[in-house]
Design a protein around this motif. Structure first.
Motif, PDB file in Angstrom:
ATOM      1  N   UNK A  69     -39.580  33.725   0.604  1.00 20.86           N
ATOM      2  CA  UNK A  69     -40.896  34.263   0.496  1.00 20.86           C
ATOM      3  C   UNK A  69     -41.658  34.049   1.771  1.00 20.86           C
ATOM      4  N   UNK A  70     -42.839  34.521   1.814  1.00 22.42           N
ATOM      5  CA  UNK A  70     -43.765  34.229   2.778  1.00 22.42           C
ATOM      6  C   UNK A  70     -45.260  33.862   1.894  1.00 22.42           C
ATOM      7  N   UNK A  71     -45.735  32.975   2.374  1.00 20.06           N
ATOM      8  CA  UNK A  71     -46.845  32.269   1.780  1.00 20.06           C
ATOM      9  C   UNK A  71     -48.163  31.974   2.712  1.00 20.06           C
ATOM     10  N   UNK A  72     -49.121  32.788   2.732  1.00 22.68           N
ATOM     11  CA  UNK A  72     -50.073  32.734   3.647  1.00 22.68           C
ATOM     12  C   UNK A  72     -49.519  32.961   5.057  1.00 22.68           C
ATOM     13  N   UNK A  73     -48.828  33.743   5.212  1.00 18.00           N
ATOM     14  CA  UNK A  73     -47.988  34.181   6.442  1.00 18.00           C
ATOM     15  C   UNK A  73     -47.040  33.108   6.831  1.00 18.00           C
ATOM     16  N   UNK A  74     -46.512  32.419   6.162  1.00 19.36           N
ATOM     17  CA  UNK A  74     -45.608  31.148   6.681  1.00 19.36           C
ATOM     18  C   UNK A  74     -44.325  31.716   5.565  1.00 19.36           C
ATOM     19  N   UNK A  75     -43.042  31.571   6.521  1.00 14.06           N
ATOM     20  CA  UNK A  75     -42.010  31.887   5.677  1.00 14.06           C
ATOM     21  C   UNK A  75     -41.421  30.465   4.923  1.00 14.06           C
ATOM     22  N   UNK A  76     -41.275  30.533   3.673  1.00 15.08           N
ATOM     23  CA  UNK A  76     -40.639  29.453   3.276  1.00 15.08           C
ATOM     24  C   UNK A  76     -39.568  29.852   2.071  1.00 15.08           C
ATOM     25  N   UNK A  77     -39.094  28.380   1.503  1.00 11.05           N
ATOM     26  CA  UNK A  77     -37.840  28.493   0.975  1.00 11.05           C
ATOM     27  C   UNK A  77     -38.037  27.964  -0.273  1.00 11.05           C
ATOM     28  N   UNK A  78     -37.538  28.278  -1.689  1.00 15.56           N
ATOM     29  CA  UNK A  78     -37.338  27.445  -2.833  1.00 15.56           C
ATOM     30  C   UNK A  78     -36.059  26.929  -2.940  1.00 15.56           C
ATOM     31  N   UNK A  79     -35.890  25.690  -2.783  1.00 12.55           N
ATOM     32  CA  UNK A  79     -34.617  25.089  -2.475  1.00 12.55           C
ATOM     33  C   UNK A  79     -34.152  24.221  -3.642  1.00 12.55           C
ATOM     34  N   UNK A  80     -33.084  23.990  -3.787  1.00 11.51           N
ATOM     35  CA  UNK A  80     -32.455  23.179  -5.003  1.00 11.51           C
ATOM     36  C   UNK A  80     -31.460  22.146  -4.334  1.00 11.51           C
ATOM     37  N   UNK A  81     -31.592  20.955  -4.730  1.00 11.27           N
ATOM     38  CA  UNK A  81     -30.711  19.740  -4.324  1.00 11.27           C
ATOM     39  C   UNK A  81     -29.457  20.061  -5.350  1.00 11.27           C
ATOM     40  N   UNK A  82     -28.392  20.279  -4.671  1.00  6.98           N
ATOM     41  CA  UNK A  82     -27.277  20.778  -5.713  1.00  6.98           C
ATOM     42  C   UNK A  82     -26.785  19.553  -6.322  1.00  6.98           C
TER      43      UNK A  82
END
Length: 326
Positions: A69-82
């Motif tokens: 996603x991009x939030x407030x112009x910054x590219x971010x990741x929703x991550x999961x610790x496996x």
């Protein structure tokens, strides 16, 4: 000579200090992202929201990524610790990522939670979709926040918090509830900031469709025309825009889903969360039970049962984090 040695030592110390400061700043820049709540519309803040499945590394740390996603112009990741199933929002620039597959991740605890082995003894998916009982002792306390015109039951939340600092509580929240209960949601967030509770935010769909009297097979998310992706992603985006991190757990409204709906959910890499002790309707909890109540004002009977069981010592303890259940 002495002066030259002093200048050399000063230069070395200055360079070391500068390097340490640079490393510290880099570490801060690559810390998990914190999203400040804002009155701006969710759609204006959270853009390019997309499901992915990637394996990412930062040093020795490994994460699986399920959303970009991009939030407030910054590219971010929703991550999961496996291993732990913990989710975090991370800055994309800090991670080296490559597409992965379920086959490659099949041995991870996360994929085994998303796609558990078939259990012929459990009820059909239509009756109680998802994980219905947790491993080990104690209890996993979960509360559903379906859309409601009634206020949040603060007394129940306080009763859980009274068990001790950082007591785990899972709230399966619908986007429709958040959209109409801003003050109650902010109050819950303050419970987390104060250390009173450790809330895991499960997804309970956005609109929680329901028609009274209609059979389950044509009701809830099985209603014609329901877009499961929209139900999932709009709630995730709303949580993120309010400064929270969605967990990997999704509870179907009414606990109702057929095999096709369950498969669509798993393709989005979410863990279906059921319950084996819906207090207002079902059996009492036992060790490892996933307990279900509704603190949205619509089911006071279940909350009264919870309180009685707690006061009488018949509610299994300790209360445990839902990530320990699969």
């Amino acid at each position: 000579m002495i002066a030259r040695v002093k200048r050399t030592l000063f230069s070395l110390l200055f360079c070391a200090s500068l390097a340490a400061a640079t490393t510290a700043r880099a570490g801060e820049a690559c810390a998990p992202a914190t999203i400040a709540p804002s009155p701006a519309a969710t759609g204006a803040r959270v853009r390019d929201y997309a499901p992915v499945f990637e394996s990412c590394a930062q040093g020795e740390a490994i994460r699986l990524v399920i959303r970009r996603m991009t939030i407030d112009g910054e590219k971010l990741l929703l991550t999961v610790d496996p291993r732990s199933l913990e989710t975090t929002l991370e800055r994309a620039a800090c991670w080296r990522c490559a597409q992965t597959s379920e086959e490659e991740q099949a041995e991870t605890r996360f994929l085994q939670a998303v796609r558990p082995p078939a259990d012929p003894a459990r009820p059909p998916a239509l009756v109680n979709a998802g994980l219905i009982h947790g491993k080990g002792g104690g209890a996993f306390i979960t509360g559903d926040l379906c859309p409601s015109h009634k206020p949040l039951d603060h007394a129940f939340i306080d009763e859980v918090a009274a068990q001790g600092p950082g007591t785990p509580l899972t709230l399966a929240v619908s986007g429709g509830w958040i959209a109409h209960h801003a003050e109650d949601f902010a109050w819950l967030q303050e419970k987390v900031r104060s250390g009173a509770l450790a809330i895991s935010w499960a997804n309970h769909s956005y609109s929680h469709p329901y028609v009274p009297g209609l059979k389950d097979a044509q009701n809830y998310l099985l209603r014609p025309g329901v877009d499961l992706d929209r139900e999932i992603f709009e709630t995730e985006k709303l949580l993120i825009a309010h400064g929270e991190t969605p967990s990997v757990f999704f509870r179907f409204p009414g606990l109702v889903a057929d095999g096709a709906l369950l498969e669509k959910l798993r393709e989005r890499h979410l863990v279906a969360l059921g319950a084996d002790s819906w207090l207002a309707l079902g059996p009492p909890p036992r060790a490892g039970s996933i307990v279900l109540v509704h603190p949205n004002g619509n089911e006071p009977g279940g909350l009264a049962i919870f309180s009685r069981l707690l006061k009488s010592g018949r509610m299994p303890k300790p209360f445990r984090d839902i990530t320990e259940a699969p």
